[in-house]
Write a protein that holds these residues in place. Structure first.
Motif, PDB file in Angstrom:
ATOM      1  N   PRO A   1      52.813  55.228  51.873  1.00  0.00           N
ATOM      2  CA  PRO A   1      51.901  54.609  52.836  1.00  0.00           C
ATOM      3  C   PRO A   1      52.277  53.183  53.225  1.00  0.00           C
ATOM      4  CG  PRO A   1      50.867  54.799  50.679  1.00  0.00           C
ATOM      5  CD  PRO A   1      52.119  55.607  50.629  1.00  0.00           C
ATOM      6  N   MET A   2      52.828  52.379  52.296  1.00  0.00           N
ATOM      7  CA  MET A   2      53.156  50.993  52.633  1.00  0.00           C
ATOM      8  C   MET A   2      54.343  50.931  53.598  1.00  0.00           C
ATOM      9  SD  MET A   2      50.810  49.235  51.377  1.00  0.00           S
ATOM     10  CE  MET A   2      51.479  47.709  52.027  1.00  0.00           C
ATOM     11  N   LEU A   3      55.300  51.833  53.442  1.00  0.00           N
ATOM     12  CA  LEU A   3      56.431  51.853  54.370  1.00  0.00           C
ATOM     13  C   LEU A   3      55.973  52.271  55.762  1.00  0.00           C
ATOM     14  CD1 LEU A   3      57.982  51.644  51.670  1.00  0.00           C
ATOM     15  CD2 LEU A   3      59.700  53.171  52.661  1.00  0.00           C
TER      16      LEU A   3
ATOM     17  N   THR B   1      66.256  54.729  60.285  1.00  0.00           N
ATOM     18  CA  THR B   1      66.038  54.832  58.844  1.00  0.00           C
ATOM     19  C   THR B   1      65.177  56.052  58.569  1.00  0.00           C
ATOM     20  OG1 THR B   1      66.253  52.477  58.340  1.00  0.00           O
ATOM     21  CG2 THR B   1      64.910  53.785  56.850  1.00  0.00           C
ATOM     22  N   PHE B   2      65.668  56.916  57.694  1.00  0.00           N
ATOM     23  CA  PHE B   2      64.935  58.103  57.243  1.00  0.00           C
ATOM     24  C   PHE B   2      64.328  57.731  55.892  1.00  0.00           C
ATOM     25  CE2 PHE B   2      64.018  62.263  55.738  1.00  0.00           C
ATOM     26  CZ  PHE B   2      63.998  63.115  56.828  1.00  0.00           C
ATOM     27  N   PHE B   3      63.035  57.475  55.874  1.00  0.00           N
ATOM     28  CA  PHE B   3      62.397  56.786  54.753  1.00  0.00           C
ATOM     29  C   PHE B   3      62.558  57.489  53.405  1.00  0.00           C
ATOM     30  CE2 PHE B   3      59.663  55.706  58.524  1.00  0.00           C
ATOM     31  CZ  PHE B   3      60.195  54.441  58.706  1.00  0.00           C
TER      32      PHE B   3
ATOM     33  N   HIS C   1      61.301  54.069  45.351  1.00  0.00           N
ATOM     34  CA  HIS C   1      59.897  53.891  45.696  1.00  0.00           C
ATOM     35  C   HIS C   1      59.769  52.776  46.742  1.00  0.00           C
ATOM     36  CE1 HIS C   1      55.487  53.499  45.069  1.00  0.00           C
ATOM     37  NE2 HIS C   1      55.572  54.777  44.719  1.00  0.00           N
ATOM     38  N   ASN C   2      58.776  51.870  46.625  1.00  0.00           N
ATOM     39  CA  ASN C   2      58.542  50.858  47.661  1.00  0.00           C
ATOM     40  C   ASN C   2      59.691  49.866  47.808  1.00  0.00           C
ATOM     41  OD1 ASN C   2      56.018  51.640  48.700  1.00  0.00           O
ATOM     42  ND2 ASN C   2      54.946  50.730  46.964  1.00  0.00           N
ATOM     43  N   PHE C   3      60.462  49.678  46.739  1.00  0.00           N
ATOM     44  CA  PHE C   3      61.597  48.756  46.824  1.00  0.00           C
ATOM     45  C   PHE C   3      62.628  49.230  47.850  1.00  0.00           C
ATOM     46  CE2 PHE C   3      65.493  46.645  45.182  1.00  0.00           C
ATOM     47  CZ  PHE C   3      65.050  45.333  45.267  1.00  0.00           C
ATOM     48  N   SER C   4      62.547  50.510  48.206  1.00  0.00           N
ATOM     49  CA  SER C   4      63.475  51.059  49.197  1.00  0.00           C
ATOM     50  C   SER C   4      63.377  50.336  50.531  1.00  0.00           C
ATOM     51  CB  SER C   4      63.214  52.550  49.399  1.00  0.00           C
ATOM     52  OG  SER C   4      61.910  52.772  49.902  1.00  0.00           O
TER      53      SER C   4
ATOM     54  N   MET D   1      46.948  47.077  49.117  1.00  0.00           N
ATOM     55  CA  MET D   1      47.308  45.678  49.308  1.00  0.00           C
ATOM     56  C   MET D   1      47.677  45.454  50.771  1.00  0.00           C
ATOM     57  SD  MET D   1      51.122  45.227  47.554  1.00  0.00           S
ATOM     58  CE  MET D   1      50.869  46.515  46.337  1.00  0.00           C
ATOM     59  N   ASN D   2      47.477  44.222  51.285  1.00  0.00           N
ATOM     60  CA  ASN D   2      47.839  43.955  52.675  1.00  0.00           C
ATOM     61  C   ASN D   2      49.343  43.728  52.790  1.00  0.00           C
ATOM     62  OD1 ASN D   2      48.493  41.153  52.205  1.00  0.00           O
ATOM     63  ND2 ASN D   2      46.305  40.680  52.235  1.00  0.00           N
ATOM     64  N   LEU D   3      49.835  43.639  54.011  1.00  0.00           N
ATOM     65  CA  LEU D   3      51.275  43.579  54.235  1.00  0.00           C
ATOM     66  C   LEU D   3      51.896  42.290  53.723  1.00  0.00           C
ATOM     67  CD1 LEU D   3      51.595  45.182  57.787  1.00  0.00           C
ATOM     68  CD2 LEU D   3      51.850  46.254  55.544  1.00  0.00           C
ATOM     69  N   ASP D   4      51.220  41.167  53.898  1.00  0.00           N
ATOM     70  CA  ASP D   4      51.765  39.902  53.402  1.00  0.00           C
ATOM     71  C   ASP D   4      51.907  39.926  51.884  1.00  0.00           C
ATOM     72  OD1 ASP D   4      52.006  38.692  55.910  1.00  0.00           O
ATOM     73  OD2 ASP D   4      49.908  38.094  55.913  1.00  0.00           O
ATOM     74  N   GLU D   5      50.904  40.460  51.217  1.00  0.00           N
ATOM     75  CA  GLU D   5      50.971  40.571  49.757  1.00  0.00           C
ATOM     76  C   GLU D   5      52.100  41.513  49.344  1.00  0.00           C
ATOM     77  OE1 GLU D   5      48.131  41.837  45.941  1.00  0.00           O
ATOM     78  OE2 GLU D   5      47.431  42.145  48.017  1.00  0.00           O
ATOM     79  N   PHE D   6      52.248  42.599  50.078  1.00  0.00           N
ATOM     80  CA  PHE D   6      53.310  43.557  49.769  1.00  0.00           C
ATOM     81  C   PHE D   6      54.689  42.914  49.899  1.00  0.00           C
ATOM     82  CE2 PHE D   6      56.421  46.721  51.184  1.00  0.00           C
ATOM     83  CZ  PHE D   6      56.386  47.607  50.116  1.00  0.00           C
ATOM     84  N   LEU D   7      54.924  42.190  51.001  1.00  0.00           N
ATOM     85  CA  LEU D   7      56.229  41.559  51.202  1.00  0.00           C
ATOM     86  C   LEU D   7      56.492  40.493  50.147  1.00  0.00           C
ATOM     87  CD1 LEU D   7      56.459  41.226  55.093  1.00  0.00           C
ATOM     88  CD2 LEU D   7      57.588  42.888  53.609  1.00  0.00           C
ATOM     89  N   TYR D   8      55.453  39.779  49.739  1.00  0.00           N
ATOM     90  CA  TYR D   8      55.636  38.779  48.688  1.00  0.00           C
ATOM     91  C   TYR D   8      56.062  39.458  47.383  1.00  0.00           C
ATOM     92  CZ  TYR D   8      54.733  35.064  45.338  1.00  0.00           C
ATOM     93  OH  TYR D   8      54.871  34.139  44.327  1.00  0.00           O
ATOM     94  N   ARG D   9      55.343  40.508  47.013  1.00  0.00           N
ATOM     95  CA  ARG D   9      55.690  41.208  45.777  1.00  0.00           C
ATOM     96  C   ARG D   9      57.042  41.902  45.886  1.00  0.00           C
ATOM     97  NH1 ARG D   9      50.014  43.951  43.560  1.00  0.00           N
ATOM     98  NH2 ARG D   9      48.950  41.966  43.123  1.00  0.00           N
ATOM     99  N   LEU D  10      57.379  42.364  47.080  1.00  0.00           N
ATOM    100  CA  LEU D  10      58.665  43.022  47.306  1.00  0.00           C
ATOM    101  C   LEU D  10      59.825  42.116  46.913  1.00  0.00           C
ATOM    102  CD1 LEU D  10      60.054  45.567  48.558  1.00  0.00           C
ATOM    103  CD2 LEU D  10      60.004  44.360  50.746  1.00  0.00           C
TER     104      LEU D  10
END
Length: 514
Positions: A277-279, A164-166, A174-177, A1-10
């Motif tokens: 990968p998304m982070l 930040t240490f991911f 997970h990605n919500f981090s 997914m692209n970054l805008d979509e990721f931030l929206y879902r986040l």
């Protein structure tokens, strides 16, 4: 997914960013602190500090030790159950600054110039309360350029780098981090700003810097860890903060060529590190490789106002507030609350809500960008309902009447907080676009760091009133946006903090000297 979509879902569809079969492997969890394994010089810091944060006009290593102890030192060992229906326990190493799940994904590095130790770059080893020397040398000019020549590092005795240490909280969330990491950095910055204020250190937060150059200086790899903010410390009254960018020719790549890279081994305990990968993609998109001298305008929200009674007894019990701060959950207890107590709470918040930053290049109120609304129930002298806060003019406005506790409870993704027992619940909101039109994807993490700074100041203010708050991200954002009537202002909910009285926590705790 692209970054805008990721931030929206986040924000709005969080269930779509975490695999449904994701399981937390607690046996392989990382340590909540970073340990270097190389044979590096160690500077032991002083323990058993006084409970009073005394001002310092000539900073010493003891002053720096106290600053670090109160900012990010380990202050308590706590053993609690993993869940309400579990017999398994989990030991956590707590600090004065809050952290999602007590995982503390932030790390602290320093550039130190004190006569008691070699000038250079250090990592704060929270586990042993010591400094680990990573590089020796004077890096004033290097850092001046990495900050766009907007800070005279020669007038600073130290500079703090919050990274930040991911993996440290990705392993659980997970990605919500990604949202938690920005907020956690903000909580830590908020604590550092308050500690600096009590030590009478001049402070200012730099959100904009050449990321690659700073990470290169510290010897950290941006796929694993990255700096989110820089906080210089100064006692020079002639220090000039956030001057306009003077040299747009400097690039991160050119600066990196000036220093030999360092590759230092460290221990994190986890044997298996899953990819994120998304982070990594977002972190790369956030990075500044060069500066622009385009003037950034600040973003201000205008709120309607109503007078709050003034109190003139701003508390100086900062140490007590730090030690008593705690995040209650099911142990909230509804008790009578006076309107005067809210007045004290908002007075404290107003007193603490000014800070220097490079967004507006001035000492601003955080509430100029992060808006506050709250619901009240059972407060004597205040109708049950929803209110807007404006700390700059010391006023609130009632938006609507009613009991919102069940609506707040229904919006939680799990019942880890008992909203029925809470008299006050604060909603932090900001621009739905997350400053993206001005700062690109970097705007999202800046917005969340500012939210974390303001939220921590509210938590400290509540602790001073013998109450406590629980930062909550586990709520349905569209539901809360509708509840707090944010849509027409193009704002969205960033954080929720219920505040009230509570029973002692059901856990085994041991305080450590700081």
């Amino acid at each position: 997914m692209n970054l805008d979509e990721f931030l929206y879902r986040l924000h709005y569809e969080t269930e779509k960013i975490t695999p449904p079969d994701w399981e937390v492997n607690w046996e392989d969890a990382p340590l909540p602190y970073k340990l270097y394994t190389a044979n590096l010089p160690v500077v032991e810091l002083t323990r058993n500090h006084s409970n009073i944060l005394s001002p310092s006009t000539h900073p010493t290593l003891t002053d720096l030790s106290q600053f670090l102890s109160y900012s990010y030192g380990i202050t308590q060992l706590s053993e609690s159950f993993l869940s309400l229906d579990s017999v398994d326990t989990w030991m956590t190493y707590r600090r004065f600054a809050p952290s999602g799940g007590a995982l503390y994904p932030s790390e602290v590095y320093l550039y130190v110039k004190l006569h008691e130790l070699p000038t250079g770059i250090y990592h704060y080893d929270a586990a042993h309360h010591s400094l680990i020397c990573l590089r020796e040398g004077n890096f004033d000019d290097y850092l001046d350029q990495a900050l766009g020549n907007r800070c005279d590092m020669s007038k600073c005795f130290a500079a703090v780098f919050v990274s930040t240490f991911f993996w440290k909280n990705f392993f659980k969330y997970h990605n919500f981090s990604y949202r938690l990491q920005g907020l956690d950095a903000g909580f830590l910055l908020g604590q550092m700003l308050e500690v600096g204020k009590h030590k009478e250190f001049g402070t200012g937060v730099y959100y904009q810097f050449l990321d690659g150059a700073i990470n290169h200086l510290l010897g950290i790899h941006e796929d694993e860890e990255s700096v989110y903010a820089v906080l210089p410390l100064s006692i020079d009254n002639n220090m000039k903060w956030f001057e306009d960018i003077k040299d747009v020719q400097t690039t991160s790549a050119k600066l990196c060529e000036e220093l030999v890279p360092i590759h230092l081994q460290h221990y994190m305990k986890s044997k298996v590190v899953h990819p994120y990968p998304m982070l990594r993609k977002l972190n790369q998109a956030c990075m500044l490789h060069t500066f622009s001298n385009d003037k950034k305008r600040s973003i201000n929200n205008v709120s309607p106002l109503v007078k709050i009674p003034q109190t003139n007894d701003i508390s100086n019990s900062f140490s007590k507030a730090c030690r008593h701060r705690y995040s209650p959950g099911q142990d909230f207890v509804l008790k009578p609350l006076q309107f005067e107590t809210i007045s004290h709470l908002l007075n404290e918040l107003t007193f603490m809500s000014h800070y220097r930053n490079d967004i507006d290049q001035d000492i601003s109120l955080l509430t100029s960008r992060v808006s506050l609304r709250f619901t009240s129930y059972g407060v004597e002298g205040l109708s049950n309902g929803m209110y807007e806060v404006c700390t700059s003019t010391h006023k609130i406005k009632q938006i609507s009447q009613g009991d919102y506790r069940m609506a707040l409870q229904d919006g939680l993704l799990s019942d880890f907080v008992n909203m029925a027992q809470i008299p006050l619940s604060f909603n932090f909101s900001g621009s739905r676009k997350h400053y993206q039109e001005l700062y690109g994807y970097r705007g999202h993490r800046i917005q969340h760091m500012e939210t974390g700074i303001l939220a921590h100041k509210l938590l400290l203010a509540a602790s001073l009133q013998s109450m406590n708050g629980h930062p909550v991200l586990g709520f349905d954002v569209p539901s809360y946006d509708g509840l707090f009537q944010l849509g027409k202002y193009e704002r969205t909910s960033l954080l929720q903090i219920p505040i009230g009285y509570h029973r002692p926590p059901a856990r085994l705790q041991s305080h450590l000297d700081v």
